[in-house]
Design a protein around this motif. Sequence first.
Motif, PDB file in Angstrom:
ATOM      1  N   PRO A 152       4.055  -4.176  -0.244  1.00  0.00           N
ATOM      2  CA  PRO A 152       4.457  -2.779  -0.018  1.00  0.00           C
ATOM      3  C   PRO A 152       5.272  -2.270  -1.198  1.00  0.00           C
ATOM      4  O   PRO A 152       6.206  -2.934  -1.650  1.00  0.00           O
ATOM      5  N   LEU A 154       7.659   0.640  -3.334  1.00  0.00           N
ATOM      6  CA  LEU A 154       8.929   1.301  -3.010  1.00  0.00           C
ATOM      7  C   LEU A 154       8.699   2.516  -2.130  1.00  0.00           C
ATOM      8  O   LEU A 154       9.429   2.737  -1.154  1.00  0.00           O
ATOM      9  N   SER A 156       6.223   3.162  -0.057  1.00  0.00           N
ATOM     10  CA  SER A 156       5.815   2.765   1.292  1.00  0.00           C
ATOM     11  C   SER A 156       7.016   2.297   2.107  1.00  0.00           C
ATOM     12  O   SER A 156       7.153   2.643   3.283  1.00  0.00           O
ATOM     13  N   ARG A 157       7.872   1.532   1.473  1.00  0.00           N
ATOM     14  CA  ARG A 157       9.062   1.042   2.182  1.00  0.00           C
ATOM     15  C   ARG A 157       9.953   2.202   2.626  1.00  0.00           C
ATOM     16  O   ARG A 157      10.463   2.217   3.757  1.00  0.00           O
ATOM     17  N   ALA A 161      10.587   3.237   6.461  1.00  0.00           N
ATOM     18  CA  ALA A 161      11.965   3.028   6.891  1.00  0.00           C
ATOM     19  C   ALA A 161      12.585   4.302   7.445  1.00  0.00           C
ATOM     20  O   ALA A 161      13.378   4.262   8.393  1.00  0.00           O
ATOM     21  N   TYR A 178       6.113  -7.007   6.820  1.00  0.00           N
ATOM     22  CA  TYR A 178       6.003  -6.827   5.382  1.00  0.00           C
ATOM     23  C   TYR A 178       5.950  -8.184   4.678  1.00  0.00           C
ATOM     24  O   TYR A 178       6.776  -9.071   4.943  1.00  0.00           O
ATOM     25  N   SER A 180       6.084  -9.541   0.926  1.00  0.00           N
ATOM     26  CA  SER A 180       6.317  -9.206  -0.477  1.00  0.00           C
ATOM     27  C   SER A 180       5.629 -10.163  -1.433  1.00  0.00           C
ATOM     28  O   SER A 180       5.350  -9.802  -2.586  1.00  0.00           O
ATOM     29  N   TYR A 215      10.280  -2.701  -6.788  1.00  0.00           N
ATOM     30  CA  TYR A 215      11.176  -1.681  -6.262  1.00  0.00           C
ATOM     31  C   TYR A 215      11.326  -0.484  -7.197  1.00  0.00           C
ATOM     32  O   TYR A 215      12.172   0.375  -6.989  1.00  0.00           O
TER      33      TYR A 215
END
Length: 248
Positions: A152, A154, A156-157, A161, A178, A180, A215
């Motif tokens: 995922p 940045l 998408s997170r 969230a 998730y 990573s 990120y």
Amino acid sequence: MGSSFGDDFSVLVLASDLGIDARPFLMNEETEDEEHESWHDCSQYLCPDEDFSDLEQLQFFRLQGSDKNGNRIFRIVGKYYPAPVVSAERLKKYIFHKICSELPEGPFCIVYMHSTVQRDDNSPGITILRWIYEELPADFKDRLHTLYFIHPGLRSRLVFATFGRFLLSGGLYWKIKYISRLQYLWESIKKGEIEIPEFVKRHDDILEHRPLTDYGIEPDPLQMTEVHSAAYTYGRYQERWAVREFMN
């Protein structure tokens, strides 16, 4: 003689005695039974007359392998999905057709590979995905055990969230796991159960050596996230590749 029956005497009056048609009452019961029986019936979602051979060749949505709990796996490779040329309605028909024609009984899971996905080229949009999920029969929603979200980004997170609980139904939101790195996927799925494209492995290696890239803090010097592997995108990005080769 009438008094011999006492207070125990009762009269049963049938609907036919009053000239009332009882069929509507019976039809209600039959309708309930039919609805209950059609709860697991997929025939209404199958499209035998529609040709999905072009989407099959892309292999972005495949039934492949099982996890360690025995749940069948639907593998989705986001990079292979040509969002600009596939309508939302056709995508829904294709997904329903695959699920109803290929998925056996019992729980299942989804492995979604988000590696190097481009929003404009490979993503149908969260609104469309939510619409397709909500259209699924309740039986299939209950049978979905886990959705593994690999790599995922940045964006998408942040979206999930902040707005995930509003954009997705509660049942689906809590089923997302998730991942990573691919090494964490092997905790739930044995290696070799599903095919991992080479570009996904390369992206995983980049994230392993440059973790901040995931990120958006550290840029990708090799620009691996810009690589378009699907055949339909070649002409669209041919000039870009020519410039890179000239610079090298």
